[in-house]
Motif scaffolding. Sequence first.
Motif, PDB file in Angstrom:
ATOM      1  N   LEU A 111     -51.954 -25.011  68.109  1.00  0.00           N
ATOM      2  CA  LEU A 111     -51.549 -24.528  66.786  1.00  0.00           C
ATOM      3  C   LEU A 111     -50.728 -25.582  66.041  1.00  0.00           C
ATOM      4  CD1 LEU A 111     -50.655 -20.843  67.691  1.00  0.00           C
ATOM      5  CD2 LEU A 111     -52.711 -21.685  66.541  1.00  0.00           C
ATOM      6  N   LEU A 112     -49.877 -26.287  66.758  1.00  0.00           N
ATOM      7  CA  LEU A 112     -49.095 -27.362  66.128  1.00  0.00           C
ATOM      8  C   LEU A 112     -50.002 -28.509  65.676  1.00  0.00           C
ATOM      9  CD1 LEU A 112     -46.015 -27.393  68.534  1.00  0.00           C
ATOM     10  CD2 LEU A 112     -46.016 -26.700  66.121  1.00  0.00           C
ATOM     11  N   ARG A 113     -51.038 -28.798  66.450  1.00  0.00           N
ATOM     12  CA  ARG A 113     -51.998 -29.842  66.052  1.00  0.00           C
ATOM     13  C   ARG A 113     -52.781 -29.421  64.822  1.00  0.00           C
ATOM     14  NH1 ARG A 113     -56.005 -32.303  70.115  1.00  0.00           N
ATOM     15  NH2 ARG A 113     -56.262 -33.718  68.390  1.00  0.00           N
ATOM     16  N   GLU A 114     -53.235 -28.154  64.805  1.00  0.00           N
ATOM     17  CA  GLU A 114     -53.990 -27.659  63.654  1.00  0.00           C
ATOM     18  C   GLU A 114     -53.154 -27.690  62.385  1.00  0.00           C
ATOM     19  OE1 GLU A 114     -55.322 -23.802  64.893  1.00  0.00           O
ATOM     20  OE2 GLU A 114     -56.928 -24.626  66.145  1.00  0.00           O
ATOM     21  N   ALA A 115     -51.854 -27.505  62.517  1.00  0.00           N
ATOM     22  CA  ALA A 115     -50.960 -27.558  61.363  1.00  0.00           C
ATOM     23  C   ALA A 115     -50.594 -28.997  61.001  1.00  0.00           C
ATOM     24  CB  ALA A 115     -49.690 -26.759  61.653  1.00  0.00           C
ATOM     25  N   GLY A 116     -50.993 -29.954  61.839  1.00  0.00           N
ATOM     26  CA  GLY A 116     -50.712 -31.362  61.565  1.00  0.00           C
ATOM     27  C   GLY A 116     -49.323 -31.807  61.982  1.00  0.00           C
ATOM     28  N   LEU A 117     -48.622 -31.003  62.766  1.00  0.00           N
ATOM     29  CA  LEU A 117     -47.259 -31.342  63.174  1.00  0.00           C
ATOM     30  C   LEU A 117     -47.190 -32.245  64.392  1.00  0.00           C
ATOM     31  CD1 LEU A 117     -45.755 -27.840  62.536  1.00  0.00           C
ATOM     32  CD2 LEU A 117     -45.003 -29.948  61.426  1.00  0.00           C
ATOM     33  N   VAL A 118     -48.175 -32.156  65.257  1.00  0.00           N
ATOM     34  CA  VAL A 118     -48.231 -33.031  66.422  1.00  0.00           C
ATOM     35  C   VAL A 118     -49.648 -33.579  66.542  1.00  0.00           C
ATOM     36  CG1 VAL A 118     -46.434 -31.761  67.676  1.00  0.00           C
ATOM     37  CG2 VAL A 118     -48.829 -31.238  68.113  1.00  0.00           C
ATOM     38  N   ASP A 119     -49.763 -34.607  67.344  1.00  0.00           N
ATOM     39  CA  ASP A 119     -51.073 -35.148  67.679  1.00  0.00           C
ATOM     40  C   ASP A 119     -50.997 -35.614  69.123  1.00  0.00           C
ATOM     41  OD1 ASP A 119     -53.716 -35.767  67.375  1.00  0.00           O
ATOM     42  OD2 ASP A 119     -53.423 -37.234  65.792  1.00  0.00           O
ATOM     43  N   CYS A 120     -52.116 -36.045  69.652  1.00  0.00           N
ATOM     44  CA  CYS A 120     -52.115 -36.479  71.043  1.00  0.00           C
ATOM     45  C   CYS A 120     -53.160 -37.567  71.251  1.00  0.00           C
ATOM     46  CB  CYS A 120     -52.389 -35.300  71.979  1.00  0.00           C
ATOM     47  SG  CYS A 120     -54.087 -34.699  71.958  1.00  0.00           S
ATOM     48  N   ALA A 169     -51.596 -23.989  48.815  1.00  0.00           N
ATOM     49  CA  ALA A 169     -50.775 -22.897  49.335  1.00  0.00           C
ATOM     50  C   ALA A 169     -51.197 -22.543  50.761  1.00  0.00           C
ATOM     51  CB  ALA A 169     -50.859 -21.687  48.419  1.00  0.00           C
ATOM     52  N   GLN A 170     -52.498 -22.509  51.030  1.00  0.00           N
ATOM     53  CA  GLN A 170     -52.991 -22.214  52.376  1.00  0.00           C
ATOM     54  C   GLN A 170     -52.528 -23.269  53.377  1.00  0.00           C
ATOM     55  OE1 GLN A 170     -54.622 -19.584  53.588  1.00  0.00           O
ATOM     56  NE2 GLN A 170     -54.705 -18.546  51.628  1.00  0.00           N
ATOM     57  N   GLU A 171     -52.634 -24.530  52.986  1.00  0.00           N
ATOM     58  CA  GLU A 171     -52.229 -25.632  53.867  1.00  0.00           C
ATOM     59  C   GLU A 171     -50.730 -25.573  54.166  1.00  0.00           C
ATOM     60  OE1 GLU A 171     -51.739 -30.428  53.560  1.00  0.00           O
ATOM     61  OE2 GLU A 171     -53.524 -29.546  52.640  1.00  0.00           O
ATOM     62  N   GLN A 172     -49.937 -25.334  53.135  1.00  0.00           N
ATOM     63  CA  GLN A 172     -48.490 -25.263  53.331  1.00  0.00           C
ATOM     64  C   GLN A 172     -48.108 -24.050  54.169  1.00  0.00           C
ATOM     65  OE1 GLN A 172     -46.375 -25.672  49.627  1.00  0.00           O
ATOM     66  NE2 GLN A 172     -47.348 -27.634  49.174  1.00  0.00           N
ATOM     67  N   ALA A 173     -48.787 -22.936  53.974  1.00  0.00           N
ATOM     68  CA  ALA A 173     -48.505 -21.737  54.770  1.00  0.00           C
ATOM     69  C   ALA A 173     -48.832 -21.982  56.239  1.00  0.00           C
ATOM     70  CB  ALA A 173     -49.296 -20.546  54.231  1.00  0.00           C
ATOM     71  N   ARG A 174     -49.925 -22.667  56.531  1.00  0.00           N
ATOM     72  CA  ARG A 174     -50.293 -22.982  57.910  1.00  0.00           C
ATOM     73  C   ARG A 174     -49.203 -23.828  58.566  1.00  0.00           C
ATOM     74  NH1 ARG A 174     -54.596 -26.254  57.368  1.00  0.00           N
ATOM     75  NH2 ARG A 174     -55.683 -24.533  56.425  1.00  0.00           N
ATOM     76  N   LEU A 175     -48.693 -24.778  57.832  1.00  0.00           N
ATOM     77  CA  LEU A 175     -47.624 -25.642  58.343  1.00  0.00           C
ATOM     78  C   LEU A 175     -46.360 -24.828  58.631  1.00  0.00           C
ATOM     79  CD1 LEU A 175     -46.609 -28.613  58.816  1.00  0.00           C
ATOM     80  CD2 LEU A 175     -45.873 -28.545  56.445  1.00  0.00           C
ATOM     81  N   LEU A 176     -45.961 -24.001  57.680  1.00  0.00           N
ATOM     82  CA  LEU A 176     -44.741 -23.222  57.847  1.00  0.00           C
ATOM     83  C   LEU A 176     -44.902 -22.132  58.910  1.00  0.00           C
ATOM     84  CD1 LEU A 176     -43.556 -22.997  54.143  1.00  0.00           C
ATOM     85  CD2 LEU A 176     -42.759 -24.555  55.935  1.00  0.00           C
ATOM     86  N   LYS A 177     -46.081 -21.543  59.016  1.00  0.00           N
ATOM     87  CA  LYS A 177     -46.327 -20.545  60.067  1.00  0.00           C
ATOM     88  C   LYS A 177     -46.187 -21.176  61.448  1.00  0.00           C
ATOM     89  CE  LYS A 177     -49.491 -17.392  57.738  1.00  0.00           C
ATOM     90  NZ  LYS A 177     -50.885 -16.889  57.700  1.00  0.00           N
ATOM     91  N   ALA A 178     -46.679 -22.388  61.590  1.00  0.00           N
ATOM     92  CA  ALA A 178     -46.570 -23.071  62.878  1.00  0.00           C
ATOM     93  C   ALA A 178     -45.110 -23.300  63.253  1.00  0.00           C
ATOM     94  CB  ALA A 178     -47.321 -24.402  62.839  1.00  0.00           C
TER      95      ALA A 178
END
Length: 112
Positions: free
Chosen positions: A76-85, A25-34
């Motif tokens: 924040l997007l990287r921490e949520a796993g949505l982007v990388d570089c 739930a924490q992981e999914q919330a981080r993703l959705l918050k981002a």
Amino acid sequence: MKASTRPMNHEALSSFMPPLSEEEAQEQARLLKALADPQRLRLLSLLRQHGGVICVLDLARACTLGQSTISHHLRLLREAGLVDCHKQGLWAYYYVKREALERAGKIIAGLS
């Protein structure tokens, strides 16, 4: 009609247990918050539009945000796993992690 104040038995309570663990739930919330921020959605849109990698400097040229604000949102997007570089010299080049966007879609679809 008044609701019963008796506690449920263990079997009845187990049917009300959420299918997600606290960690999930924490992981999914981080993703959705981002995803819940308009500036981060704009940055994701720009990244997706280019279909590959884009430098922070190019992102700053494409929108009205300053480079430090863009870097904050990208972090924040990287921490949520949505982007990388990846870094090349002094510059960081960002890209969307499509599997993370697909996971976000599955999370949302699973709630409906």
